[in-house]
Design a protein around this motif. Structure first.
Motif, PDB file in Angstrom:
ATOM      1  N   PRO A  23      85.105  64.984  16.818  1.00 49.86           N
ATOM      2  CA  PRO A  23      85.543  63.880  17.680  1.00 49.86           C
ATOM      3  C   PRO A  23      84.962  63.998  19.092  1.00 49.86           C
ATOM      4  O   PRO A  23      84.258  64.959  19.397  1.00 49.86           O
ATOM      5  CB  PRO A  23      87.063  64.063  17.715  1.00 49.86           C
ATOM      6  CG  PRO A  23      87.283  65.526  17.502  1.00 49.86           C
ATOM      7  CD  PRO A  23      86.174  65.977  16.586  1.00 49.86           C
ATOM      8  N   LEU A  25      86.314  64.189  22.906  1.00 52.62           N
ATOM      9  CA  LEU A  25      87.575  64.414  23.611  1.00 52.62           C
ATOM     10  C   LEU A  25      87.377  64.262  25.115  1.00 52.62           C
ATOM     11  O   LEU A  25      86.259  64.323  25.609  1.00 52.62           O
ATOM     12  CB  LEU A  25      88.101  65.824  23.309  1.00 52.62           C
ATOM     13  CG  LEU A  25      88.263  66.184  21.827  1.00 52.62           C
ATOM     14  CD1 LEU A  25      88.696  67.636  21.672  1.00 52.62           C
ATOM     15  CD2 LEU A  25      89.276  65.255  21.159  1.00 52.62           C
ATOM     16  N   LEU A  28      92.049  64.877  31.512  1.00 55.00           N
ATOM     17  CA  LEU A  28      92.336  64.399  32.867  1.00 55.00           C
ATOM     18  C   LEU A  28      92.028  65.486  33.894  1.00 55.00           C
ATOM     19  O   LEU A  28      91.529  65.206  34.983  1.00 55.00           O
ATOM     20  CB  LEU A  28      93.810  63.987  32.981  1.00 55.00           C
ATOM     21  CG  LEU A  28      94.255  62.808  32.110  1.00 55.00           C
ATOM     22  CD1 LEU A  28      95.756  62.591  32.239  1.00 55.00           C
ATOM     23  CD2 LEU A  28      93.508  61.532  32.492  1.00 55.00           C
ATOM     24  N   LEU A  45      85.170  72.612  16.257  1.00 58.93           N
ATOM     25  CA  LEU A  45      85.924  71.961  15.179  1.00 58.93           C
ATOM     26  C   LEU A  45      85.037  71.649  13.967  1.00 58.93           C
ATOM     27  O   LEU A  45      85.508  71.079  12.985  1.00 58.93           O
ATOM     28  CB  LEU A  45      86.596  70.678  15.688  1.00 58.93           C
ATOM     29  CG  LEU A  45      87.508  70.840  16.916  1.00 58.93           C
ATOM     30  CD1 LEU A  45      88.127  69.494  17.302  1.00 58.93           C
ATOM     31  CD2 LEU A  45      88.605  71.865  16.682  1.00 58.93           C
ATOM     32  N   PHE A 273      91.848  76.980  26.842  1.00 55.18           N
ATOM     33  CA  PHE A 273      93.154  77.297  26.259  1.00 55.18           C
ATOM     34  C   PHE A 273      94.232  76.456  26.927  1.00 55.18           C
ATOM     35  O   PHE A 273      95.042  75.816  26.267  1.00 55.18           O
ATOM     36  CB  PHE A 273      93.463  78.790  26.454  1.00 55.18           C
ATOM     37  CG  PHE A 273      94.895  79.173  26.168  1.00 55.18           C
ATOM     38  CD1 PHE A 273      95.311  79.422  24.867  1.00 55.18           C
ATOM     39  CD2 PHE A 273      95.823  79.283  27.192  1.00 55.18           C
ATOM     40  CE1 PHE A 273      96.638  79.763  24.593  1.00 55.18           C
ATOM     41  CE2 PHE A 273      97.149  79.627  26.932  1.00 55.18           C
ATOM     42  CZ  PHE A 273      97.556  79.866  25.622  1.00 55.18           C
ATOM     43  N   ARG A 274      94.238  76.454  28.240  1.00 51.15           N
ATOM     44  CA  ARG A 274      95.342  75.830  28.968  1.00 51.15           C
ATOM     45  C   ARG A 274      95.279  74.314  29.000  1.00 51.15           C
ATOM     46  O   ARG A 274      96.291  73.647  28.791  1.00 51.15           O
ATOM     47  CB  ARG A 274      95.365  76.355  30.400  1.00 51.15           C
ATOM     48  CG  ARG A 274      96.418  75.672  31.254  1.00 51.15           C
ATOM     49  CD  ARG A 274      97.036  76.614  32.191  1.00 51.15           C
ATOM     50  NE  ARG A 274      98.004  76.010  33.077  1.00 51.15           N
ATOM     51  CZ  ARG A 274      98.622  76.677  34.028  1.00 51.15           C
ATOM     52  NH1 ARG A 274      98.360  77.956  34.197  1.00 51.15           N
ATOM     53  NH2 ARG A 274      99.500  76.098  34.801  1.00 51.15           N
ATOM     54  N   LEU A 276      92.571  72.165  27.526  1.00 44.61           N
ATOM     55  CA  LEU A 276      91.981  71.433  26.407  1.00 44.61           C
ATOM     56  C   LEU A 276      92.681  71.740  25.091  1.00 44.61           C
ATOM     57  O   LEU A 276      92.509  71.018  24.118  1.00 44.61           O
ATOM     58  CB  LEU A 276      90.485  71.756  26.277  1.00 44.61           C
ATOM     59  CG  LEU A 276      89.640  71.639  27.555  1.00 44.61           C
ATOM     60  CD1 LEU A 276      88.181  71.941  27.241  1.00 44.61           C
ATOM     61  CD2 LEU A 276      89.794  70.260  28.192  1.00 44.61           C
ATOM     62  N   LYS A 277      93.431  72.847  25.047  1.00 43.90           N
ATOM     63  CA  LYS A 277      94.115  73.302  23.821  1.00 43.90           C
ATOM     64  C   LYS A 277      93.119  73.612  22.714  1.00 43.90           C
ATOM     65  O   LYS A 277      93.391  73.414  21.535  1.00 43.90           O
ATOM     66  CB  LYS A 277      95.147  72.268  23.334  1.00 43.90           C
ATOM     67  CG  LYS A 277      96.122  71.802  24.406  1.00 43.90           C
ATOM     68  CD  LYS A 277      96.883  72.918  25.055  1.00 43.90           C
ATOM     69  CE  LYS A 277      97.770  72.417  26.185  1.00 43.90           C
ATOM     70  NZ  LYS A 277      98.327  73.566  26.958  1.00 43.90           N
ATOM     71  N   LEU A 278      91.948  74.079  23.143  1.00 44.60           N
ATOM     72  CA  LEU A 278      90.887  74.427  22.201  1.00 44.60           C
ATOM     73  C   LEU A 278      90.550  75.908  22.307  1.00 44.60           C
ATOM     74  O   LEU A 278      90.566  76.472  23.400  1.00 44.60           O
ATOM     75  CB  LEU A 278      89.620  73.620  22.489  1.00 44.60           C
ATOM     76  CG  LEU A 278      89.690  72.110  22.267  1.00 44.60           C
ATOM     77  CD1 LEU A 278      88.387  71.454  22.729  1.00 44.60           C
ATOM     78  CD2 LEU A 278      89.964  71.775  20.800  1.00 44.60           C
ATOM     79  N   VAL A 279      90.246  76.498  21.167  1.00 47.62           N
ATOM     80  CA  VAL A 279      89.765  77.880  21.121  1.00 47.62           C
ATOM     81  C   VAL A 279      88.235  77.838  21.174  1.00 47.62           C
ATOM     82  O   VAL A 279      87.603  77.277  20.270  1.00 47.62           O
ATOM     83  CB  VAL A 279      90.227  78.573  19.827  1.00 47.62           C
ATOM     84  CG1 VAL A 279      89.636  79.975  19.740  1.00 47.62           C
ATOM     85  CG2 VAL A 279      91.759  78.596  19.755  1.00 47.62           C
ATOM     86  N   GLY A 310      83.694  78.324  18.308  1.00 50.36           N
ATOM     87  CA  GLY A 310      85.027  78.855  18.592  1.00 50.36           C
ATOM     88  C   GLY A 310      85.361  80.134  17.845  1.00 50.36           C
ATOM     89  O   GLY A 310      86.539  80.450  17.696  1.00 50.36           O
ATOM     90  N   LEU A 321      92.480  85.318  28.799  1.00 51.86           N
ATOM     91  CA  LEU A 321      93.704  84.665  29.276  1.00 51.86           C
ATOM     92  C   LEU A 321      94.418  85.549  30.294  1.00 51.86           C
ATOM     93  O   LEU A 321      94.897  85.078  31.326  1.00 51.86           O
ATOM     94  CB  LEU A 321      94.655  84.379  28.107  1.00 51.86           C
ATOM     95  CG  LEU A 321      94.121  83.556  26.928  1.00 51.86           C
ATOM     96  CD1 LEU A 321      95.270  83.149  26.018  1.00 51.86           C
ATOM     97  CD2 LEU A 321      93.356  82.337  27.404  1.00 51.86           C
TER      98      LEU A 321
END
Lengths: 327, 327
Positions: A23, A25, A28, A45, A273-274, A276-279, A310, A321
């Protein structure tokens, strides 16, 4: 020999319905920090967690029946390995993968679970080219290069076709496309697409600072090598020098190469991580790192950003992190 | 009072171009383990990292000019808080959020960074309803409930509209839809859509085993409470009991509720890291946990799976990875 837009379009037809159409993405927070509009192409992905499946499937699906019975051999630190292993399994052919002993364990395990035969080697004492060459000579298996091959480049270029089409659906073409660079296969395909379809757009490649062979090659006008002792957390971007074919393309179609430090890559992983919530793995995060560090002109621009993979071990991920509580 | 498909379609028009239309993802590994075809709706990729923005924006965008000047007040452990805070900022109105002191710090920081005024309270000693009620009485701000509200439910239902449409584009409707359940707002909207558009499909809600109020309510035919002393790592699914309106919907439209243990949720988080390359929070991972534990009938079925959020503190996330090296 080169790779044309038509080659990439043909590759897109071969992988259609087989590869993931990843996709597009946005974030903001990323738009706020850059002052631009960033469109993220998350190739983490993709099947096997990296863009490499695109090129591998495009190459392997063109082998004839006799070749398919014997199968293929490849050498790779991990993502090309998994891409070839999965494509081979889907197409019902055997695959042998030559991998360094110190590749991330998630990549070795992933390749093994896809049914490939694995030959580990010592990065400092053995030559992977020699090992793969011997396997090819003994078995008749066809060597599938990781990047310096027109079908591999065309396959990776499908990521660029999707990116441009998806950005058009979201209001228009890019002004700038930023992409990780190792051997240069992905950016060769991507930049070919961008320069054909959106000639005014700039393409920027991003390297680890200790593997800045493309940046130095562009400055000097000659392909430059990385030093044998260089290290980086970006295991997927450690090719010794630009490929011959990839460089013949990239030297014309990439506008600029910039570099990022391991520290900046770690921050980018924590940001993904924070926010985009992506690894994202280190090599997959270099273009994001370049964007976050602020050295590129971004305000008011439409920016295509490739996150190329990823596959990262939990220990390294969690260290990123831990070191970057406010990324 | 209820929520209709038309209400949800109207909500979809309000949030169009404002909320993220989250993509539909799939995973070869998840298909292999379930023997089915799993289609993932990753609401962790929504603004603020959770589906909650959908309902909040649908509610707030319907306030009139006088109401917008005074603004809104909400209480939430974090995701509704951030959803309301962002919607308020986009619509130019003030927002006050009542949050428990022990909410994940990533959620408190996220809410604050969106410009909302925060009032922390002690979960054991204070009543959030009372605090919010007092703020509303003093300021005239309108209380925005987290789930028991028709506009909130309709907004969350837009996730279901997208899921069904995206699955249709990928070969057909679902046989089964699995969704996390806290107060029941998301699944109320989702199940309304599913039962209207695909009456033959089953809807399964998933709860933490210590917050199994919906499962017990369905068995007993009466709304049941959770015990005040119950704990769970699923901070976003700790509502004390099913909402009145949500339950009037869910008791008819949800076929089954199942529960998962914290241990299973931790494994699901590690699975999402390794195979999906997604960051999922505990409450967002319960439906995935239910799918992985194998208690649902999955072979040969088309399954819609909602990952509802991704706001998780790094310490907890890394503990999940550490405890599940082979998820």
């Amino acid at each position: 020999m080169t790779v044309t837009l038509a080659d990439i379009q043909a590759a897109a037809r071969r992988i259609e319905g087989v590869a993931v159409k990843t996709p597009l993405l946005s974030s903001l927070e990323l738009d706020r920090r850059t002052g631009g509009q960033v469109f993220i192409k998350p190739e983490n992905l993709q099947h096997i967690g990296a863009f490499k499946f695109r090129g591998a499937y495009n190459r392997l699906s063109q082998l004839n029946d006799v070749q398919r019975q014997v199968g293929v051999v490849a050498f790779s630190s991990g993502n090309h390995a998994q891409g070839v292993a999965l494509a081979a399994r889907m197409l019902g052919m055997p695959a042998t993968i030559v991998m360094p002993e110190d590749a991330p364990s998630i990549k070795i395990a992933g390749t093994r679970s896809l049914g490939a035969q694995i030959r580990l080697y010592n990065r400092r004492q053995e030559s992977r080219e020699q090992i793969a060459g011997q396997i090819a000579a003994d078995s008749g298996q066809i060597i599938v290069p990781a990047f310096d091959d027109p079908d591999i480049i065309a396959g990776q270029g499908t990521c660029g076709l999707e990116l441009i089409a998806q950005m058009q659906e979201r209001g228009g073409p890019p002004d700038l496309v930023i992409c990780p660079v190792g051997g240069g296969g992905l950016i060769a395909g991507l930049s070919t697409v961008v320069k054909e379809l959106v000639p005014a757009a700039q393409v920027c490649g991003v390297e680890p600072e200790s593997f800045d062979d493309h940046a130095r090659s562009l400055s000097s006008g000659q392909r430059q090598q990385n030093t044998g002792s260089a290290t980086s957390i970006c295991d997927s971007l450690m090719a010794p020098m630009p490929g011959e074919l990839t460089w013949s393309i990239n030297s014309r179609s990439v506008d600029r190469f910039v570099t990022v430090s391991d520290r900046q890559v770690e921050q980018a992983i924590a940001f993904a991580f924070r926010y985009l919530k992506l690894v994202v793995e280190p090599g997959g995060a270099v273009a994001l790192a370049a964007l976050l560090q602020g050295g590129l002109t971004t305000p008011g621009r439409r920016i295509g950003l490739v996150l190329s993979g990823g596959n990262v071990d939990p220990e390294l991920f969690c260290r990123c992190l831990d070191r970057n509580p406010e990324p």
